[in-house]
Design a protein around this motif. Structure first.
Motif, PDB file in Angstrom:
ATOM      1  N   VAL A 130       0.834  -1.201   0.000  1.00  0.00           N
ATOM      2  CA  VAL A 130       0.000   0.000   0.000  1.00  0.00           C
ATOM      3  C   VAL A 130       0.870   1.252   0.000  1.00  0.00           C
ATOM      4  N   SER A 131       1.934   1.247   0.779  1.00  0.00           N
ATOM      5  CA  SER A 131       2.842   2.393   0.803  1.00  0.00           C
ATOM      6  C   SER A 131       3.447   2.636  -0.577  1.00  0.00           C
ATOM      7  N   ARG A 134       0.658   3.918  -2.920  1.00  0.00           N
ATOM      8  CA  ARG A 134       0.282   5.292  -2.592  1.00  0.00           C
ATOM      9  C   ARG A 134       1.286   6.269  -3.217  1.00  0.00           C
ATOM     10  N   LYS A 135       2.588   5.944  -3.097  1.00  0.00           N
ATOM     11  CA  LYS A 135       3.631   6.787  -3.693  1.00  0.00           C
ATOM     12  C   LYS A 135       3.521   6.826  -5.215  1.00  0.00           C
ATOM     13  N   ASP A 139      -5.162   5.057  -6.041  1.00  0.00           N
ATOM     14  CA  ASP A 139      -6.220   5.354  -5.072  1.00  0.00           C
ATOM     15  C   ASP A 139      -6.309   4.222  -4.049  1.00  0.00           C
ATOM     16  N   ILE A 140      -6.145   4.569  -2.775  1.00  0.00           N
ATOM     17  CA  ILE A 140      -6.275   3.605  -1.678  1.00  0.00           C
ATOM     18  C   ILE A 140      -7.695   3.766  -1.135  1.00  0.00           C
ATOM     19  N   ILE A 157      -7.660  -1.180  -3.091  1.00  0.00           N
ATOM     20  CA  ILE A 157      -7.227  -0.095  -3.969  1.00  0.00           C
ATOM     21  C   ILE A 157      -8.164  -0.042  -5.165  1.00  0.00           C
TER      22      ILE A 157
END
Length: 181
Positions: A130-131, A134-135, A139-140, A157
């Motif tokens: 997820v990290s 996200r970077k 879309d989370i 996501i």
């Protein structure tokens, strides 16, 4: 003597055809029971999505989630491709329109997102994945959290379109997460 040999040849062909059909039926029966047993003990390993943004969708799944292209075909109605990641197959079909969906309160950017995940991927570390995503601007929809039964840590996501994707990290039966969480 010719009529008898013709009759014998015809009879032999019918017998062989009958045996072939019987053999095919037995093979199909064995495959069906094996598939039924396999389906009862395994999780789905493929799915299909439809998109009007075919090229963009293929790139998104390859670049963001690490899928690789297995093959593609062109049809009069559009294109179709098969992608793979860790044994999971994803079929992407090009369409000129999407079926109407009820409006989802989690819709972002004016695009309705599917209510339930259409894809569920096993990952070694949901938090790291997820990290990273996200970077990368993904879309989370749901931050990482442990499921109530304690067997998986999950997150959700959204792909480049409207498809919800679940990321799942297995936790062993004793509640131990190998990643130390």
């Amino acid at each position: 003597m010719k009529p008898n040999s013709s009759l014998s040849t015809r009879s032999l062909r019918c017998i062989l055809a009958g045996l072939g059909l019987l053999l095919a039926a037995l093979v199909i029966s064995d495959l069906s029971s094996a598939q039924a047993q396999s389906a009862a003990t395994s999780r789905p390993s493929s799915t299909s999505i439809r998109t009007p943004d075919f090229d963009e969708t293929l790139s998104w799944y390859q670049d963001k989630l690490g899928f690789r292209l297995i093959g593609s075909e062109n049809f009069v109605q559009g294109r179709r491709a098969v992608l793979e990641r860790s044994g999971f197959l994803l079929e992407v079909t090009e369409v000129d329109h999407l079926l109407q969906q009820d409006q989802d309160p989690d819709a972002t950017g004016g695009v309705a997102v599917t209510r339930l995940p259409v894809i569920s991927l096993i990952v070694p570390d949901v938090d790291k994945e997820v990290s990273r995503l996200r970077k990368a601007g993904v879309d989370i929809l749901q931050a990482p959290e442990d499921e109530l039964d304690g067997r998986f840590r999950t997150a959700q996501i959204r792909d480049n379109g409207r498809h919800r994707i679940e990321l799942r990290e297995p936790i062993d039966e004793n509640g131990f997460n190998a990643m130390g969480r």
